[in-house]
Design a protein around this motif. Structure first.
Motif, mmCIF file in Angstrom:
data_model
loop_
_atom_site.group_PDB
_atom_site.id
_atom_site.type_symbol
_atom_site.label_atom_id
_atom_site.label_comp_id
_atom_site.label_asym_id
_atom_site.label_seq_id
_atom_site.Cartn_x
_atom_site.Cartn_y
_atom_site.Cartn_z
ATOM 1 N N ALA A 27 42.710 39.715 45.002
ATOM 2 C CA ALA A 27 42.559 40.831 44.062
ATOM 3 C C ALA A 27 42.052 40.331 42.712
ATOM 4 O O ALA A 27 41.159 40.940 42.115
ATOM 5 C CB ALA A 27 43.883 41.570 43.902
ATOM 6 N N HIS A 28 42.590 39.220 42.246
ATOM 7 C CA HIS A 28 42.124 38.651 40.972
ATOM 8 C C HIS A 28 40.671 38.191 41.061
ATOM 9 O O HIS A 28 39.913 38.342 40.105
ATOM 10 C CB HIS A 28 43.034 37.504 40.530
ATOM 11 C CG HIS A 28 44.353 37.963 40.005
ATOM 12 N ND1 HIS A 28 44.512 38.520 38.759
ATOM 13 C CD2 HIS A 28 45.575 37.977 40.579
ATOM 14 C CE1 HIS A 28 45.775 38.843 38.577
ATOM 15 N NE2 HIS A 28 46.446 38.531 39.674
ATOM 16 N N LEU A 31 38.513 41.301 40.760
ATOM 17 C CA LEU A 31 38.453 41.744 39.359
ATOM 18 C C LEU A 31 37.522 40.848 38.546
ATOM 19 O O LEU A 31 36.723 41.342 37.745
ATOM 20 C CB LEU A 31 39.853 41.755 38.750
ATOM 21 C CG LEU A 31 40.790 42.834 39.292
ATOM 22 C CD1 LEU A 31 42.218 42.580 38.818
ATOM 23 C CD2 LEU A 31 40.320 44.216 38.877
ATOM 24 N N ALA A 35 35.027 44.097 39.752
ATOM 25 C CA ALA A 35 35.653 45.320 40.258
ATOM 26 C C ALA A 35 36.469 45.973 39.143
ATOM 27 O O ALA A 35 37.202 45.297 38.432
ATOM 28 C CB ALA A 35 36.552 45.011 41.446
ATOM 29 N N ASP A 36 36.313 47.274 38.982
ATOM 30 C CA ASP A 36 37.107 48.013 38.005
ATOM 31 C C ASP A 36 38.453 48.427 38.588
ATOM 32 O O ASP A 36 39.422 48.605 37.862
ATOM 33 C CB ASP A 36 36.368 49.281 37.556
ATOM 34 C CG ASP A 36 35.121 48.946 36.759
ATOM 35 O OD1 ASP A 36 35.158 47.985 35.973
ATOM 36 O OD2 ASP A 36 34.112 49.644 36.932
ATOM 37 N N VAL A 37 38.475 48.615 39.895
ATOM 38 C CA VAL A 37 39.673 49.056 40.608
ATOM 39 C C VAL A 37 39.822 48.202 41.861
ATOM 40 O O VAL A 37 38.842 47.894 42.521
ATOM 41 C CB VAL A 37 39.542 50.542 41.039
ATOM 42 C CG1 VAL A 37 40.725 50.977 41.877
ATOM 43 C CG2 VAL A 37 39.366 51.439 39.839
ATOM 44 N N VAL A 38 41.052 47.819 42.175
ATOM 45 C CA VAL A 38 41.327 47.101 43.413
ATOM 46 C C VAL A 38 42.362 47.894 44.194
ATOM 47 O O VAL A 38 43.432 48.192 43.683
ATOM 48 C CB VAL A 38 41.836 45.664 43.157
ATOM 49 C CG1 VAL A 38 42.244 44.993 44.464
ATOM 50 C CG2 VAL A 38 40.784 44.838 42.451
#
Length: 51
Positions: A27-28, A31, A35-38
Motif C-alpha cells: 500500500a505504501h 501511494l 495513488a491517491d486512494v488505496v
C-alpha cells in the motif's frame, strides 16, 4: 487508485499480500507511485436477497 488484494484466491497476485506487513508495504509503494486512494480488497461478498 491502487488495490491491495488480501485474499488467498486473488487471481492478480496469488495471495502475496496476505500478511498484514506485506499488505501495508505494498500500500505504501502504491501511494509513493502516485495513488491517491488505496483499497484493501477483502474476500468478495455475494449478497443474497433477504427472505
Amino acid at each position: 487508485m491502487g488495490v491491495v488484494n488480501v485474499t488467498a484466491d486473488s487471481f492478480a497476485d496469488r495471495g502475496r499480500f496476505l500478511a498484514p506487513t506485506a499488505a501495508l508495504t505494498h500500500a505504501h509503494r502504491l501511494l509513493a507511485a502516485g495513488a491517491d486512494v488505496v483499497e484493501l480488497g477483502p474476500r468478495p461478498v455475494i449478497l443474497a436477497p433477504s427472505r
